[in-house]
Motif scaffolding. Structure first.
Motif, mmCIF file in Angstrom:
data_model
loop_
_atom_site.group_PDB
_atom_site.id
_atom_site.type_symbol
_atom_site.label_atom_id
_atom_site.label_comp_id
_atom_site.label_asym_id
_atom_site.label_seq_id
_atom_site.Cartn_x
_atom_site.Cartn_y
_atom_site.Cartn_z
ATOM 1 N N ARG A 180 -11.643 -6.765 15.407
ATOM 2 C CA ARG A 180 -12.088 -5.720 16.333
ATOM 3 C C ARG A 180 -13.478 -5.229 15.899
ATOM 4 O O ARG A 180 -13.826 -5.296 14.713
ATOM 5 N N ALA B 231 -5.364 1.051 18.149
ATOM 6 C CA ALA B 231 -6.316 1.197 17.040
ATOM 7 C C ALA B 231 -7.598 0.414 17.285
ATOM 8 O O ALA B 231 -8.607 0.640 16.626
ATOM 9 N N ARG C 157 -1.472 -9.593 14.628
ATOM 10 C CA ARG C 157 -1.949 -8.246 14.284
ATOM 11 C C ARG C 157 -3.137 -8.307 13.314
ATOM 12 O O ARG C 157 -4.111 -7.578 13.461
ATOM 13 N N LYS D 255 0.822 -1.226 0.000
ATOM 14 C CA LYS D 255 0.000 0.000 0.000
ATOM 15 C C LYS D 255 0.844 1.259 0.000
ATOM 16 O O LYS D 255 0.562 2.210 -0.711
ATOM 17 N N SER E 217 -2.494 7.024 7.391
ATOM 18 C CA SER E 217 -3.282 6.988 8.637
ATOM 19 C C SER E 217 -2.644 6.075 9.675
ATOM 20 O O SER E 217 -2.778 6.311 10.878
ATOM 21 N N GLY E 218 -1.920 5.039 9.228
ATOM 22 C CA GLY E 218 -1.247 4.159 10.186
ATOM 23 C C GLY E 218 -0.268 4.941 11.050
ATOM 24 O O GLY E 218 -0.082 4.641 12.233
ATOM 25 N N ARG F 87 -10.132 5.837 17.835
ATOM 26 C CA ARG F 87 -10.478 5.997 16.413
ATOM 27 C C ARG F 87 -11.325 7.253 16.212
ATOM 28 O O ARG F 87 -11.119 8.009 15.267
ATOM 29 N N GLY G 79 -4.634 3.136 4.490
ATOM 30 C CA GLY G 79 -4.985 2.660 5.829
ATOM 31 C C GLY G 79 -5.718 1.339 5.852
ATOM 32 O O GLY G 79 -5.454 0.438 5.045
ATOM 33 N N ARG G 80 -6.619 1.211 6.821
ATOM 34 C CA ARG G 80 -7.404 -0.020 6.984
ATOM 35 C C ARG G 80 -8.896 0.260 6.782
ATOM 36 O O ARG G 80 -9.644 -0.607 6.380
ATOM 37 N N ASP G 81 -9.326 1.473 7.129
ATOM 38 C CA ASP G 81 -10.759 1.809 7.103
ATOM 39 C C ASP G 81 -11.008 3.093 6.319
ATOM 40 O O ASP G 81 -11.986 3.789 6.563
ATOM 41 N N MET G 82 -10.117 3.382 5.374
ATOM 42 C CA MET G 82 -10.266 4.635 4.620
ATOM 43 C C MET G 82 -11.541 4.614 3.779
ATOM 44 O O MET G 82 -12.290 5.586 3.743
ATOM 45 N N TYR H 174 -1.868 6.288 14.167
ATOM 46 C CA TYR H 174 -2.028 5.283 15.234
ATOM 47 C C TYR H 174 -0.673 4.958 15.863
ATOM 48 O O TYR H 174 -0.567 4.768 17.076
ATOM 49 N N ARG H 175 0.355 4.888 15.036
ATOM 50 C CA ARG H 175 1.703 4.636 15.569
ATOM 51 C C ARG H 175 2.139 5.782 16.475
ATOM 52 O O ARG H 175 2.721 5.573 17.550
ATOM 53 N N ALA I 114 0.562 0.191 17.946
ATOM 54 C CA ALA I 114 -0.449 0.917 17.160
ATOM 55 C C ALA I 114 -1.688 0.055 16.970
ATOM 56 O O ALA I 114 -2.818 0.531 17.091
ATOM 57 N N SER I 115 -1.472 -1.221 16.686
ATOM 58 C CA SER I 115 -2.602 -2.118 16.469
ATOM 59 C C SER I 115 -3.447 -2.240 17.740
ATOM 60 O O SER I 115 -4.673 -2.367 17.671
ATOM 61 N N ASP J 258 -6.791 -6.722 13.948
ATOM 62 C CA ASP J 258 -7.334 -5.691 13.043
ATOM 63 C C ASP J 258 -8.634 -6.154 12.369
ATOM 64 O O ASP J 258 -9.534 -5.358 12.119
#
Ligand code: DC
Length: 238
Positions: free
Chosen positions: A194, A105, A187, A18, A36-37, A111, A131-134, A40-41, A101-102, A191
């Motif tokens: 959750r 998050a 992780r 990515k 975005s990660g 969030r 990201g993951r939820d963009m 969170y980091r 971060a995970s 992710d």
């Protein structure tokens, strides 16, 4: 559309390519990039530096809401990330920061605290959001949504190469591939399972399995979709 700047979202787990794709798209289109990660980091790092337990949701959310962070482009386009006045670009890339971060998050209040900060990146001429939820939560009205996947073994191999190249191992011994595979599995599970914004493709996302693809092939796939709306030249491999 609604007078907002256009957005291309790129979601997926770590190690699918990515970051490279997003940088390439941002350069081709001359758009901004949201990593975005990194937010969170940075939240996890700031909490750890204040000795806060990572599961103290209200306190960690307060840290997230008040993050004093600056992203500045240095020489030859290298991004410097400054947290509370200190350069943390290398510190946040470490595997421990990713794991921390995970954990933060997974906290809904964290969030929520980062939501508006992420949406503020949406400025003209456009935004590439990594990201993951963009595509599902942050920019559900994005003009183009991409979702990358790859086999966990291949992602561990890529991550292992990245860590060795950048010398980001936590100690002098290199992190073993097997240990990385285990960490990635933990992780991923956190992710994906959750309840707050789990890692999942948006219903209207274009999905690509990158396991057997080169970076050039992944970029060209994305460009084919993006070209339907914006001009992007054919990808040239250096
Ligand atoms: O992409 P990354 O490795 O820098 O992300 C670090 C962690 O942050 C990852 O385990 C999941 C989380 N994350 C998230 O939950 N939502 C995002 N939009 C980006 C990252």
């Amino acid at each position: 559309m609604n007078g907002m700047a256009p957005v291309i979202t790129v979601d997926g787990p770590g190690g699918v390519g990515k970051g490279t794709l997003c940088q390439w798209l941002a350069t081709q289109l001359g758009w901004r990039l949201l990593d975005s990660g990194a937010l969170y980091r940075l939240t996890a790092l700031a909490a750890q530096r204040r000795n806060l337990p990572l599961d103290d949701e209200p306190q960690v959310a307060t840290i997230a809401a008040g993050l004093d962070v600056e992203f500045t482009a240095g020489e030859s386009g290298i991004l410097h990330i400054i947290l509370d006045g200190e350069e943390v670009s290398t510190a946040i890339r470490r595997e421990t920061a990713g794991n921390a971060a995970s954990q933060v998050a997974a906290l809904p209040q964290v969030r929520a605290a980062l939501l508006q900060r992420q949406r503020d990146f949406r400025q003209f001429p456009g935004l590439i959001a990594d990201g993951r939820d963009m595509g599902t939560v942050v920019f559900p009205d994005a003009e183009l949504k991409l979702f990358l996947t790859a086999d966990p073994g291949e992602r561990a191999r890529r991550r292992h190469n990245q860590l060795s190249e950048k010398n980001l191992s936590e100690n002098k011994m290199n992190v073993s591939l097997a240990a990385l595979e285990r960490e990635i599995a933990v992780r991923d599970a956190r992710d994906i399972h959750r309840t707050a914004a789990p890692l999942t493709p948006a219903a209207d996302a274009k999905i690509l399995d990158t396991t057997h693809l080169s970076i050039a092939q992944v970029c060209e796939w994305a460009a084919q979709h993006a070209r339907l709306q914006w001009p992007i030249p054919t990808h040239q491999q250096d």
